[in-house]
Write a protein that holds these residues in place. Structure first.
Motif, short mmCIF file in Angstrom:
data_model
loop_
_atom_site.label_atom_id
_atom_site.label_comp_id
_atom_site.label_asym_id
_atom_site.label_seq_id
_atom_site.Cartn_x
_atom_site.Cartn_y
_atom_site.Cartn_z
N ASP A 50 46.80 89.67 121.95
CA ASP A 50 48.19 89.99 122.25
C ASP A 50 48.30 90.85 123.51
O ASP A 50 49.23 90.68 124.31
CB ASP A 50 48.82 90.70 121.06
CG ASP A 50 50.33 90.53 121.01
OD1 ASP A 50 50.80 89.40 121.22
OD2 ASP A 50 51.03 91.53 120.78
N SER A 109 49.19 79.85 119.89
CA SER A 109 50.46 80.57 120.07
C SER A 109 50.37 81.59 121.20
O SER A 109 51.33 81.81 121.93
CB SER A 109 50.89 81.24 118.77
OG SER A 109 51.47 80.31 117.89
N ILE A 128 55.84 80.81 115.48
CA ILE A 128 55.80 81.76 114.36
C ILE A 128 54.58 81.50 113.48
O ILE A 128 53.89 82.43 113.04
CB ILE A 128 57.09 81.66 113.51
CG1 ILE A 128 58.29 82.23 114.29
CG2 ILE A 128 56.92 82.37 112.17
CD1 ILE A 128 58.36 83.72 114.33
N SER A 131 51.43 82.69 115.54
CA SER A 131 51.37 84.09 115.94
C SER A 131 51.40 85.06 114.77
O SER A 131 50.98 86.21 114.89
CB SER A 131 52.52 84.42 116.89
OG SER A 131 53.76 84.33 116.22
N ALA A 132 51.92 84.60 113.62
CA ALA A 132 52.13 85.55 112.52
C ALA A 132 51.69 85.03 111.15
O ALA A 132 50.96 85.71 110.43
CB ALA A 132 53.60 85.93 112.46
N SER A 163 55.75 85.91 108.75
CA SER A 163 56.91 85.46 109.53
C SER A 163 57.97 86.56 109.63
O SER A 163 58.54 86.80 110.70
CB SER A 163 57.51 84.21 108.89
OG SER A 163 58.67 83.80 109.56
N GLN A 166 56.96 89.22 112.08
CA GLN A 166 57.08 88.77 113.46
C GLN A 166 58.53 88.77 113.93
O GLN A 166 58.82 89.16 115.06
CB GLN A 166 56.49 87.36 113.60
CG GLN A 166 56.52 86.79 115.00
CD GLN A 166 55.67 87.57 115.97
OE1 GLN A 166 56.00 88.71 116.32
NE2 GLN A 166 54.57 86.99 116.41
N LYS A 167 59.42 88.36 113.06
CA LYS A 167 60.84 88.31 113.45
C LYS A 167 61.39 89.72 113.68
O LYS A 167 62.22 89.94 114.57
CB LYS A 167 61.64 87.56 112.40
CG LYS A 167 61.32 86.06 112.40
CD LYS A 167 61.92 85.33 111.22
CE LYS A 167 61.49 83.86 111.24
NZ LYS A 167 61.97 83.11 110.05
N ASN A 169 59.55 92.11 114.82
CA ASN A 169 58.98 92.45 116.13
C ASN A 169 59.80 91.83 117.26
O ASN A 169 59.98 92.45 118.32
CB ASN A 169 57.53 91.97 116.22
CG ASN A 169 56.59 92.80 115.37
OD1 ASN A 169 56.93 93.91 114.94
ND2 ASN A 169 55.41 92.28 115.12
#
Length: 200
Positions: A50, A109, A128, A131-132, A163, A166-167, A169
């Motif tokens: 990241d 991702s 998503i 990445s998560a 998920s 991540q959202k 974030n």
């Protein structure tokens, strides 16, 4: 003595987690001590990737991420890495038999973050997941310690939790993502007119 190097590798991943995420570090303390170092190892690795795509401005991010992918493959195949974060990660992956497909989807991702993408619902879900959600699944494979029945039972919930994180974030980093990194993950939202006015 290699034992000292292994201990150092996990310590580096732990320090990386503590440096970058106070909340996640505190959450790990709620886990059994026997699996904490494995979760630190997973977080250290995903944080490393990241950072490449989010922070290493002025460097060839694509080249660096490609190098991480190659070094990850070598570490997993050879069972060792001179990079302490990769060392603790490969040991965790090999010990808990973490599905390497999850690692591939995560790196995919990260590669998406290097491109200027206009996200529709399909690409948003793809990002998503990689990445998560897969990070949640990596951790779940540690938590279930090889119990495949339990893993399959808990899999949907681990994905939803990843998920959701991540959202959150996305919302936290909304300004920086758009203004500094030129990203907007939310489908059908025009960030150039994103304000408090309600359009009728």
């Amino acid at each position: 003595m290699k034992k000292l190097f292994d201990e150092l590798a996990y310590e580096v991943s732990k320090k990386t987690t503590e440096k970058y995420s106070t909340s996640f570090s505190l959450g790990i303390l709620a886990l059994s001590p026997s699996i904490r170092k494995a979760v630190y190892a997973i977080y250290g690795y995903v944080r490393l990737a990241d950072e490449i795509v989010d922070s290493f401005h002025g460097y060839d991010k694509e080249k660096l991420l490609r190098r991480l992918r190659i070094e990850t493959d070598h570490a997993l195949q050879e069972g060792i890495s001179l990079n302490p974060i990769l060392q603790s990660f490969q040991e965790t992956v090999n010990h808990y038999k973490i599905d390497q497909y999850l690692i591939e989807r995560f790196l995919h991702s990260m590669e998406m973050d290097l491109q200027k993408i206009t996200y529709d619902s399909e690409l948003y879900d793809e990002y998503i997941y990689g990445s998560a959600e897969v990070v949640g699944l990596m951790c779940l494979q540690v938590f279930t310690e090889g119990d495949k029945v339990r893993y399959e039972e808990l899999k949907p919930y681990a994905m939803k939790l990843g998920s959701a994180f991540q959202k959150v974030n996305f919302l936290r980093d909304l300004k920086d993502d758009y203004q500094i990194l030129g990203r907007s993950y939310f489908p059908n939202i025009d960030m150039s007119i994103f304000d408090n006015d309600i359009k009728k």
